[in-house]
Write a protein that holds these residues in place. Structure first.
Motif, PDB file in Angstrom:
ATOM      1  N   PRO A   1      30.096  39.079  40.967  1.00 34.13           N
ATOM      2  CA  PRO A   1      30.806  39.574  39.785  1.00 34.13           C
ATOM      3  C   PRO A   1      29.915  39.634  38.556  1.00 34.13           C
ATOM      4  O   PRO A   1      28.980  38.830  38.408  1.00 34.13           O
ATOM      5  N   GLU A   2      30.205  40.570  37.685  1.00 38.57           N
ATOM      6  CA  GLU A   2      29.555  40.597  36.373  1.00 38.57           C
ATOM      7  C   GLU A   2      30.198  39.534  35.482  1.00 38.57           C
ATOM      8  O   GLU A   2      31.116  38.822  35.906  1.00 38.57           O
ATOM      9  N   ALA A   3      29.749  39.451  34.233  1.00 36.38           N
ATOM     10  CA  ALA A   3      30.215  38.391  33.326  1.00 36.38           C
ATOM     11  C   ALA A   3      31.734  38.397  33.174  1.00 36.38           C
ATOM     12  O   ALA A   3      32.360  37.329  33.120  1.00 36.38           O
TER      13      ALA A   3
ATOM     14  N   TRP B   1      39.072  31.089  43.134  1.00 35.74           N
ATOM     15  CA  TRP B   1      38.043  31.630  44.016  1.00 35.74           C
ATOM     16  C   TRP B   1      38.423  33.018  44.537  1.00 35.74           C
ATOM     17  O   TRP B   1      37.561  33.779  44.995  1.00 35.74           O
ATOM     18  N   ALA B   2      39.699  33.351  44.457  1.00 33.19           N
ATOM     19  CA  ALA B   2      40.128  34.696  44.857  1.00 33.19           C
ATOM     20  C   ALA B   2      39.522  35.762  43.949  1.00 33.19           C
ATOM     21  O   ALA B   2      39.381  36.925  44.375  1.00 33.19           O
TER      22      ALA B   2
ATOM     23  N   ALA C   1      37.643  38.981  45.439  1.00 30.50           N
ATOM     24  CA  ALA C   1      38.209  40.324  45.271  1.00 30.50           C
ATOM     25  C   ALA C   1      37.184  41.275  44.671  1.00 30.50           C
ATOM     26  O   ALA C   1      37.069  42.439  45.101  1.00 30.50           O
ATOM     27  N   ILE C   2      36.433  40.801  43.686  1.00 38.08           N
ATOM     28  CA  ILE C   2      35.441  41.661  43.031  1.00 38.08           C
ATOM     29  C   ILE C   2      34.310  42.014  43.999  1.00 38.08           C
ATOM     30  O   ILE C   2      33.900  43.172  44.113  1.00 38.08           O
TER      31      ILE C   2
ATOM     32  N   LEU D   1      41.404  42.986  41.341  1.00 36.81           N
ATOM     33  CA  LEU D   1      41.311  44.250  42.072  1.00 36.81           C
ATOM     34  C   LEU D   1      41.562  45.433  41.153  1.00 36.81           C
ATOM     35  O   LEU D   1      40.882  46.461  41.252  1.00 36.81           O
ATOM     36  N   TRP D   2      42.523  45.311  40.244  1.00 35.76           N
ATOM     37  CA  TRP D   2      42.816  46.411  39.321  1.00 35.76           C
ATOM     38  C   TRP D   2      41.655  46.627  38.355  1.00 35.76           C
ATOM     39  O   TRP D   2      41.253  47.759  38.098  1.00 35.76           O
TER      40      TRP D   2
END
Length: 295
Positions: free
Chosen positions: A170-172, A156-157, A161-162, A40-41
């Motif tokens: 998600p990106e790489a 898997w979180a 989150a992303i 998340l950050w």
């Protein structure tokens, strides 16, 4: 109609449920929460929305609690054979197994309610998350890699989150964070399994601690090293400031101390090292937070 239970009886029942879901032992909550917070950050540039933050913190608590309840349901007979777990509520017969299933259902319903507040992709990703969490307690009966099963479940979180922030895959860098989390979980859960190895062998359980045998110390060190290397690559890919790497250095020092402390494979030392990984996760989060604050 039977009279309602007295307040004291209800309090006793709630206390049993709290022990069933391990609210008195929040280490598992922190270990699942840290990769979620890292993600998340990073995806938000250091300023995660309060709404998403609260949803994921609550989701982590609910999912970890549900995992504990279904785990104790699956292991209620095995837990009686292991000294560290024989005082769990189901192993002691304090509640019937059906109540553990009821608690699990209530917790998963709450988690579903939270998932419905998130983008469609995140909601879809919640399905394999539940399947992984629900099947993990039985993994030790199927194969020697239940720690990998747990690693995939916890990691898997990261894509959840992303995707909750971006609405997309998600990106790489997100998959680097996913891989790092898997490596980290397998390492620290092997430490957990090392604490119970002899009793697991007697009970017929399987684990990476048993699979690795005399190479267990080397494998834990290797997994932790690969975890830190992957986190290093993550920082380089995102061009994070030096503060990020200070968190990795602290994590390296903590991990080195863990390996030293378990050199004799003392079960108490192994269990301590497992718990100490909470501080590893905290150090990395602190490095991320400081690095993004500098940007």
């Amino acid at each position: 109609m039977s009279p309602p239970p007295s307040l004291s009886a209800l309090q006793i029942r709630l206390g049993i449920y709290a022990r069933l879901i391990r609210l008195d032992r929040p280490v598992g909550i922190w270990l699942l929460l840290w990769p979620t917070l890292w993600s998340l950050w990073l995806v938000s540039g250091g300023l995660p929305a309060a709404r998403l933050l609260l949803i994921f913190i609550a989701g982590v608590i609910l999912m970890r609690s549900a995992g504990c309840a279904i785990n104790d349901y699956a292991d209620r007979d095995l837990d009686r054979q292991v000294a560290r777990t024989r005082n769990r509520p189901l192993a002691r017969g304090e509640i019937p197994p059906r109540e553990a299933l009821g608690v699990t259902a209530v917790l998963l319903t709450g988690a579903l309610g939270l998932a419905l507040m998130l983008p469609p992709l995140t909601l879809a990703l919640a399905v394999p998350a539940v399947l992984l969490a629900a099947t993990y307690p039985f993994a030790k009966r199927w194969h020697h890699l239940p720690q990998l099963h747990l690693g995939l479940s916890f990691a898997w979180a990261v894509p959840m989150a992303i995707s909750a922030y971006t609405g997309d895959w998600p990106e790489a860098w997100g998959w680097l964070a996913f891989l790092a989390t898997v490596l980290w979980v397998v390492a620290y859960d092997t430490l957990y399994a090392m604490a119970d190895r002899e009793e697991d062998l007697a009970a017929g359980n399987r684990s990476t601690a048993i699979l690795f045998g005399s190479a267990d110390l080397f494998m834990v060190a290797l997994l932790q090293g690969l975890f830190l290397l992957t986190m290093l690559l993550l920082g380089l890919r995102l061009s994070l400031p030096p503060a990020y790497y200070s968190g990795l250095v602290i994590a390296l020092a903590l991990i080195a101390n863990q390996i030293w402390r378990i050199r004799d494979r003392d079960p108490k030392a192994c269990f301590w090292a497992f718990n100490d990984n909470v501080w590893v996760g905290a150090a990395i989060w602190a490095g991320i937070a400081l690095a993004l604050a500098d940007l």
